[in-house]
Design an enzyme around this catalytic site. Structure first.
Site, PDB file in Angstrom:
ATOM      1  N   SER A 129       0.821  -1.221   0.000  1.00  0.00           N
ATOM      2  CA  SER A 129       0.000   0.000   0.000  1.00  0.00           C
ATOM      3  C   SER A 129       0.851   1.265   0.000  1.00  0.00           C
ATOM      4  O   SER A 129       1.987   1.274   0.475  1.00  0.00           O
ATOM      5  CB  SER A 129      -0.895   0.027   1.248  1.00  0.00           C
ATOM      6  OG  SER A 129      -1.657  -1.142   1.334  1.00  0.00           O
ATOM      7  N   ILE A 343     -23.586  -6.989  25.796  1.00  0.00           N
ATOM      8  CA  ILE A 343     -23.837  -7.915  26.914  1.00  0.00           C
ATOM      9  C   ILE A 343     -23.173  -7.398  28.196  1.00  0.00           C
ATOM     10  O   ILE A 343     -23.709  -7.541  29.290  1.00  0.00           O
ATOM     11  CB  ILE A 343     -23.346  -9.334  26.541  1.00  0.00           C
ATOM     12  CG1 ILE A 343     -24.275  -9.938  25.486  1.00  0.00           C
ATOM     13  CG2 ILE A 343     -23.241 -10.231  27.773  1.00  0.00           C
ATOM     14  CD1 ILE A 343     -23.769 -11.218  24.843  1.00  0.00           C
ATOM     15  N   GLU A 369      -5.789  -6.049   4.084  1.00  0.00           N
ATOM     16  CA  GLU A 369      -5.666  -7.173   3.138  1.00  0.00           C
ATOM     17  C   GLU A 369      -6.917  -7.280   2.258  1.00  0.00           C
ATOM     18  O   GLU A 369      -7.384  -8.376   1.926  1.00  0.00           O
ATOM     19  CB  GLU A 369      -5.327  -8.468   3.879  1.00  0.00           C
ATOM     20  CG  GLU A 369      -4.024  -8.301   4.646  1.00  0.00           C
ATOM     21  CD  GLU A 369      -3.169  -9.529   4.777  1.00  0.00           C
ATOM     22  OE1 GLU A 369      -3.386 -10.496   4.026  1.00  0.00           O
ATOM     23  OE2 GLU A 369      -2.249  -9.493   5.605  1.00  0.00           O
TER      24      GLU A 369
HETATM   25  C1  LIG Z   1      -3.843  -1.255  10.713  1.00  0.00           C
HETATM   26  C2  LIG Z   1      -3.549  -1.423   9.264  1.00  0.00           C
HETATM   27  C3  LIG Z   1      -2.475  -2.247   8.897  1.00  0.00           C
HETATM   28  C4  LIG Z   1      -2.161  -2.407   7.537  1.00  0.00           C
HETATM   29  N1  LIG Z   1      -1.073  -3.179   7.200  1.00  0.00           N
HETATM   30  C5  LIG Z   1      -0.670  -3.195   5.901  1.00  0.00           C
HETATM   31  C6  LIG Z   1       0.560  -3.853   5.539  1.00  0.00           C
HETATM   32  O1  LIG Z   1       1.256  -4.458   6.379  1.00  0.00           O
HETATM   33  N2  LIG Z   1       0.972  -3.775   4.236  1.00  0.00           N
HETATM   34  C7  LIG Z   1       0.249  -3.128   3.288  1.00  0.00           C
HETATM   35  O2  LIG Z   1       0.680  -3.104   2.130  1.00  0.00           O
HETATM   36  N3  LIG Z   1      -0.929  -2.513   3.597  1.00  0.00           N
HETATM   37  C8  LIG Z   1      -1.390  -2.538   4.878  1.00  0.00           C
HETATM   38  N4  LIG Z   1      -2.562  -1.893   5.211  1.00  0.00           N
HETATM   39  C9  LIG Z   1      -3.288  -1.166   4.165  1.00  0.00           C
HETATM   40  C10 LIG Z   1      -4.644  -1.780   3.838  1.00  0.00           C
HETATM   41  O3  LIG Z   1      -4.467  -2.947   3.089  1.00  0.00           O
HETATM   42  C11 LIG Z   1      -5.470  -0.684   3.125  1.00  0.00           C
HETATM   43  O4  LIG Z   1      -5.839   0.264   4.115  1.00  0.00           O
HETATM   44  C12 LIG Z   1      -6.694  -1.261   2.449  1.00  0.00           C
HETATM   45  O5  LIG Z   1      -6.313  -2.035   1.342  1.00  0.00           O
HETATM   46  C13 LIG Z   1      -7.652  -0.157   1.992  1.00  0.00           C
HETATM   47  O6  LIG Z   1      -6.992   0.857   1.304  1.00  0.00           O
HETATM   48  P1  LIG Z   1      -7.253   2.388   1.704  1.00  0.00           P
HETATM   49  O7  LIG Z   1      -7.078   2.493   3.173  1.00  0.00           O
HETATM   50  O8  LIG Z   1      -6.410   3.243   0.843  1.00  0.00           O
HETATM   51  O9  LIG Z   1      -8.783   2.642   1.379  1.00  0.00           O
HETATM   52  P2  LIG Z   1      -9.402   3.031  -0.051  1.00  0.00           P
HETATM   53  O10 LIG Z   1      -8.895   2.095  -1.088  1.00  0.00           O
HETATM   54  O11 LIG Z   1      -9.227   4.486  -0.265  1.00  0.00           O
HETATM   55  O12 LIG Z   1     -10.949   2.714   0.184  1.00  0.00           O
HETATM   56  C14 LIG Z   1     -11.850   3.626   0.799  1.00  0.00           C
HETATM   57  C15 LIG Z   1     -13.257   3.028   0.714  1.00  0.00           C
HETATM   58  O13 LIG Z   1     -13.633   2.857  -0.670  1.00  0.00           O
HETATM   59  C16 LIG Z   1     -13.997   1.521  -0.913  1.00  0.00           C
HETATM   60  N5  LIG Z   1     -13.611   1.116  -2.273  1.00  0.00           N
HETATM   61  C17 LIG Z   1     -12.433   1.324  -2.903  1.00  0.00           C
HETATM   62  N6  LIG Z   1     -12.436   0.782  -4.114  1.00  0.00           N
HETATM   63  C18 LIG Z   1     -13.654   0.179  -4.275  1.00  0.00           C
HETATM   64  C19 LIG Z   1     -14.276  -0.575  -5.321  1.00  0.00           C
HETATM   65  N7  LIG Z   1     -13.652  -0.866  -6.472  1.00  0.00           N
HETATM   66  N8  LIG Z   1     -15.545  -1.014  -5.113  1.00  0.00           N
HETATM   67  C20 LIG Z   1     -16.185  -0.757  -3.942  1.00  0.00           C
HETATM   68  N9  LIG Z   1     -15.655  -0.052  -2.925  1.00  0.00           N
HETATM   69  C21 LIG Z   1     -14.395   0.400  -3.080  1.00  0.00           C
HETATM   70  C22 LIG Z   1     -13.234   0.724   0.142  1.00  0.00           C
HETATM   71  O14 LIG Z   1     -13.807  -0.558   0.358  1.00  0.00           O
HETATM   72  C23 LIG Z   1     -13.327   1.638   1.343  1.00  0.00           C
HETATM   73  O15 LIG Z   1     -14.567   1.454   1.965  1.00  0.00           O
HETATM   74  C24 LIG Z   1      -2.940  -1.756   6.549  1.00  0.00           C
HETATM   75  C25 LIG Z   1      -4.017  -0.954   6.943  1.00  0.00           C
HETATM   76  C26 LIG Z   1      -4.324  -0.785   8.263  1.00  0.00           C
HETATM   77  C27 LIG Z   1      -5.479   0.099   8.648  1.00  0.00           C
END
Ligand SMILES: Cc1cc2nc3c(=O)[nH]c(=O)nc-3n(C[C@H](O)[C@H](O)[C@H](O)COP(=O)(O)OP(=O)(O)OC[C@H]3O[C@@H](n4cnc5c(N)ncnc54)[C@H](O)[C@@H]3O)c2cc1C
Length: 406
Positions: A129, A343, A369
């Site tokens: 990411s 609860i 993920e």
């Molecule tokens: C605590 C934590 C640990 C993490 N650890 C890692 C890690 O170790 N390595 C790593 O690489 N990443 C990691 N991540 C990143 C994580 O995988 C991303 O946050 C996740 O993939 C979502 O991306 P985003 O936060 O940019 O949300 P966005 O992609 O911006 O999404 C925002 C909203 O839009 C929705 N959305 C986006 N595209 C679509 C679509 N095509 N159709 C429908 N809805 C959609 C999403 O579902 C979400 O509700 C971590 C995240 C967190 C919070």
């Protein structure tokens, strides 16, 4: 264990018990404080490594335990039931970087990285990411340019779990040229170590849950990565990352099931003890129905995860089932922890009791993920990929024109 339907072998039960004992003695006494202080305990990594929990699916020839996926997930659930922050560290390490090096690494890379990773001397992280590339991970912009016997990487990776303490990071970066972008095929995977010049740990996120798991940005500023640290083939990094997420999503399913199960176990105990209107609240049907739904959800999610793991161990493709497992388990964890807080009443809302932490920890399983929305996209895409019968609905709309991204 409540509703463990899968018959486990004596060896699997032994590993399950070892994980449970370790979690209860080495982790449980500290979990609340680590969560409160956002504390990551490096000594724990070494202890987990000594017992083999950081090389669960690595072969014994590389100092691993050589376990199958099912046994690994059974152990991971035990850790998650006690501490979801520790579980995500164990899950990422075992599911992603170690498996990626095992599958696509050279013999030299395996020798150099996997032995110390299995022993807990090097912790693994996964950096796909970026701040502007989450669900659409193929839009990542970290650039790698070849310079002699090095690749030079520039960019910022976001949300890297365990990023503060990782000794090995599998980082995805673009190796296509800005004037000839190749989309997902322009992304390669690199084995990055924090001692490389140009590596810096950036912002640490202040999170709602999983507070004992450090989540950070990693800044690559002219990061010089030896050419020998390219993982697999140039241009295949995104494909490797996506294939590895089958493993990763099963790990998150186990984490979520552990959280949901803990919520159920705490709720059962509390409902039997807490008295209102002259009797235990467990005597109220409204509470019994919540407990029944929690138990049903955890048992179903675990059964699907175990079946998926067994299919994977038989060598079957599990992209569809892994997505369904992760989706079901994470939504089960969220609903089970929400009901647990209910609860517990007011006591569920304060930090004296563990269910508020479970509730906060559960939420992220619906996000990382692949969010729940993205899991549904993956599932729908797989359903259409597997459709054998062609039906043209009224109006002649074809299945592949309903806007499901491929
Ligand atoms: C605590 C934590 C640990 C993490 N650890 C890692 C890690 O170790 N390595 C790593 O690489 N990443 C990691 N991540 C990143 C994580 O995988 C991303 O946050 C996740 O993939 C979502 O991306 P985003 O936060 O940019 O949300 P966005 O992609 O911006 O999404 C925002 C909203 O839009 C929705 N959305 C986006 N595209 C679509 C679509 N095509 N159709 C429908 N809805 C959609 C999403 O579902 C979400 O509700 C971590 C995240 C967190 C919070």
């Amino acid at each position: 264990m409540i509703h463990q339907l899968t018959p486990l072998t004596p060896e699997q039960r032994e590993i399950q018990q070892a994980a449970r004992d370790f979690a209860l003695t080495e982790i449980a006494p500290h979990s609340a404080a680590w969560d409160r202080d956002q504390h990551f305990e490096p000594a724990l990594v070494r202890k987990l490594g000594e017992l083999g929990f950081l090389g669960m699916m690595l072969p014994e020839s590389l100092d691993g335990l050589g376990l199958d996926t099912l046994t690994y997930l059974v152990a991971l659930e035990e850790i998650a039931a006690v501490d979801a922050s520790v579980a995500v560290m164990v899950s990422v390490h075992n599911s992603l970087p170690t498996q990626m090096i095992l599958r696509w690494g050279t013999d030299e890379q395996k020798e150099r990285f996997l032995r110390p990773m299995a022993r807990g001397e090097l912790l693994g992280a996964f950096a796909l990411s970026e701040p502007d590339a989450g669900s659409d991970a193929a839009a990542l912009s970290t650039q790698a340019v070849r310079d002699g016997d090095c690749w030079v990487l520039d960019g910022t990776k976001a949300w890297v779990s365990s990023g503060t303490h990782a000794g090995v990071i599998i980082a995805m970066a673009r190796t296509d040229r800005p004037d000839n972008r190749r989309g997902a095929r322009g992304i390669s995977a690199f084995i990055v170590t924090p001692d490389m010049p140009g590596f810096r740990v950036g912002k640490k996120e202040d999170k709602m849950g999983l507070r004992a798991s450090p989540t950070v940005q990693l800044v690559f500023d002219n990061l010089r990565v030896p050419a020998a640290n390219l993982l697999g083939q140039e241009g295949q990094g995104f494909a490797y990352a996506m294939q590895s997420l089958d493993n990763g999503r099963l790990g998150i399913a186990a984490q979520a099931i552990g959280i949901g199960r803990a919520a159920l176990e705490y709720s059962l105990a509390y409902a039997a003890e807490r008295r209102q209107f002259g009797k235990p609240i467990a005597d109220f049907e409204a509470i019994q129905f919540k407990l029944a739904d929690m138990a049903k959800g955890v048992a179903a999610a675990r059964a699907l995860m175990h079946a998926t793991a067994s299919a994977k161990d038989r060598g079957e493709p599990v992209t569809l089932a892994a997505s369904m497992s992760k989706l079901l388990a994470s939504e089960t964890a969220m609903s089970a922890t929400r009901e647990a807080v209910q609860i517990f009443g007011g006591y569920g809302y304060i930090t004296d009791y563990p269910v508020e932490r479970l509730f906060r920890d559960a939420k992220v399983t619906e996000i990382y993920e692949g969010t729940s929305e993205i899991q549904r996209v993956v599932i729908a895409r797989q359903l259409y990929a597997g459709t054998r019968h062609q039906a043209t609905p009224p109006g002649g709309v074809e299945a592949n024109r309903i806007g499901i991204p491929r």
